[in-house]
Design an enzyme around this catalytic site. Structure first.
Site, PDB file in Angstrom:
ATOM      1  N   GLU A 202      61.882 -32.347 -92.332  1.00 53.90           N
ATOM      2  CA  GLU A 202      61.263 -33.561 -92.871  1.00 53.90           C
ATOM      3  C   GLU A 202      61.246 -34.570 -91.731  1.00 53.90           C
ATOM      4  O   GLU A 202      62.262 -35.184 -91.415  1.00 53.90           O
ATOM      5  CB  GLU A 202      62.061 -34.087 -94.062  1.00 53.90           C
ATOM      6  CG  GLU A 202      62.092 -33.143 -95.244  1.00 53.90           C
ATOM      7  CD  GLU A 202      60.720 -32.883 -95.819  1.00 53.90           C
ATOM      8  OE1 GLU A 202      59.838 -33.758 -95.688  1.00 53.90           O
ATOM      9  OE2 GLU A 202      60.509 -31.803 -96.394  1.00 53.90           O
TER      10      GLU A 202
ATOM     11  N   CYS B 249      60.518 -43.185 -93.377  1.00 55.54           N
ATOM     12  CA  CYS B 249      59.674 -42.193 -92.709  1.00 55.54           C
ATOM     13  C   CYS B 249      58.265 -42.147 -93.282  1.00 55.54           C
ATOM     14  O   CYS B 249      57.334 -41.723 -92.597  1.00 55.54           O
ATOM     15  CB  CYS B 249      60.320 -40.807 -92.781  1.00 55.54           C
ATOM     16  SG  CYS B 249      60.622 -40.206 -94.446  1.00 55.54           S
TER      17      CYS B 249
END
Length: 477
Positions: A220, A254
């Protein structure tokens, strides 16, 4: 050649891993009751220490909004646990799979089984949520879990290690230390699956280390997630929602909108509206308790450099205060910043920002944002604002990203029935809900042969029976 000496931390890490690994191979996989018990213990570890986690995270950041920790971390983790516990029996059940006619009578089934030992390398920006949400999927799938927290949040990491050790045997789930020797050795362990959340640069190193053991990885990562404001968009609505998503956790997210692509003739109006919304939400006082600090002096200095580079290259910078103002800098509160007229040669348009800075680029026609996005690495998230369905569908069809929210930002991540994952440089693999359970299980196919089928016709000596079988298969194809 002599092998380099291992530190005591590395030796302890390897011993802990091998204890987990051995039990994952010799003990029966945990049944439904055992997995539900592990999830219940994890829920208790979180819910009984909410306040302590909030305080530890805030201390690590310098200041972290308590509300942001609650809504973006604690509640999401507890929601993941609740969802997994509710659906786990169904997830664990063998799946019926159809059987081709030529093999009938027979049957096929898929059996979910634990992989074994799952490693999690966690980030600092949402340390509770991005550590324990993957762990939920791993525990639900029946795995043993080893977690390496981030060295940038030492107070949180120590607390997590304490509360997990109080609830779990070290062979069920273990939180390691955060020393540099541990960090370097962790990714090299032969896990059955490794999950990493963090930067693309470090993700490549993790994947390389895992590859030596053929360890499958879920990465990720991040990148530059665009927000496209279509000509049909409500400019005020888009500005408000992008402002909120950009400043949540001071932009240290993110999937935060990394930059905005706005019709050229609306750039100034849009920038003014975004700034007004930022001031409405967080004001211009660095003591605002809702506004989160940047995690370290090094990260703060990097953001200063991005703004200085953009200004030197011709961008207009809009800020309620200068980042070198002592009243802001001493608290590591970086003033919400708009960089108007950003261009591709600016560093801010070449690196993931990870802070409360929003570059704004103008475009002339609807093809430009698509072309710009497709010239760069595929982003972890993409946001589109507008009312023109045809324009929306054109963007969705012609761009590839980890996930999309239409007419808002971030909220695709909160959809527990949807996978969360990147693509290309923004990551690989996915988790969330059942997606995490499947990613961290081996779906073992099993074929049950019936005593009444004619598979023996395939055995030698070959002859007319093969010709008959071939004729039947060609007829069926």
């Amino acid at each position: 050649m002599d092998q380099p000496l291992k530190s005591p931390g590395q030796s302890a890490l390897e011993d802990a891993f091998h204890a987990m690994f051995e039990l994952s191979r010799t003990r029966p996989e945990p049944d439904l009751a055992g997995r539900l018990d592990r999830l219940a213990r994890l829920r208790a570890a979180v819910s009984e220490n909410e306040g302590r986690f909030e305080q530890a995270i805030s201390a690590d950041f310098g200041h972290r909004s308590a509300t942001e920790t609650l809504i973006a971390e604690t509640m999401l983790v507890l929601g993941e646990i609740r969802h997994a516990a509710k659906h786990l029996k169904k997830w664990m059940a063998p799946q019926r799979v159809s059987t081709a006619l030529q093999f009938m009578p027979a049957r096929n089934r898929l059996f979910p089984q634990p992989l074994g030992v799952v490693g999690i390398i966690a980030p600092w920006n949402y340390p509770l949520q991005l550590t324990l949400a993957p762990a939920v999927g791993a525990l639900a799938a029946g795995n043993r879990v080893m977690i390496k927290p981030s060295e940038l949040v030492p107070r949180f990491s120590a607390l997590l290690k304490e509360v997990i050790a109080a609830r779990f045997d070290a062979t069920e789930m273990l939180v390691t230390g955060i020393d540099s020797d541990i960090a370097q050795a962790f990714a090299s362990l032969p896990f059955d699956h490794l999950i990493f959340t963090g930067s693309t640069r470090i993700g490549r190193l993790v994947a390389e280390a895992a590859g030596r053991n053929l360890t499958p990885v879920t990465l990720e990562l991040g990148g530059k997630s665009p927000a496209i404001v279509d000509r049909s968009a409500d400019l005020g609505e888009a500005a408000q929602r992008i402002a909120y998503a950009k400043l949540l956790n001071a932009g240290q997210t993110c999937i935060a909108p990394d930059y905005a692509l706005v019709p050229e003739n609306s750039v100034k109006d849009f920038a003014a509206r975004v700034q007004a919304n930022m001031l409405t939400m967080f004001g211009s006082d660095p003591d605002n308790r809702d506004y989160t600090s940047v995690v370290s002096d090094r990260h703060y200095a990097r953001l200063e450099g991005l703004v200085a580079d953009a200004a030197a290259k011709g961008a207009a910078v809009m800020q309620p205060a200068k980042p070198d103002d002592p009243t802001w800098k001493s608290k590591r509160k970086f003033p919400p910043t708009l960089v108007v007229g950003a261009t591709p040669d600016m560093t801010i348009m070449q690196e993931e920002i990870f802070g409360p800075l929003l570059p704004i680029m103008g475009y002339r026609d609807a093809a430009e944002p698509i072309a710009y996005i497709n010239k760069h690495d595929r982003p972890l998230a993409l946001y589109w604002f507008g009312k023109d369905d045809a324009a929306r569908d054109e963007v969705l069809a012609r761009t590839v990203s980890g996930g999309v929210t239409v007419n808002d930002c971030l909220f695709h991540f909160t959809q527990i029935n949807q996978p969360m994952g990147g693509v290309g440089a923004s990551g690989t693999g996915a988790y969330h809900g059942e997606w995490g359970f499947r990613s961290l299980s081996k779906l073992k196919p099993v074929f049950y042969r019936s005593p009444f089928n004619r598979l023996a016709d395939l055995y030698p000596p070959y002859g007319a029976k093969i010709a008959r079988l071939e004729k039947m298969l060609r007829f069926m194809s």
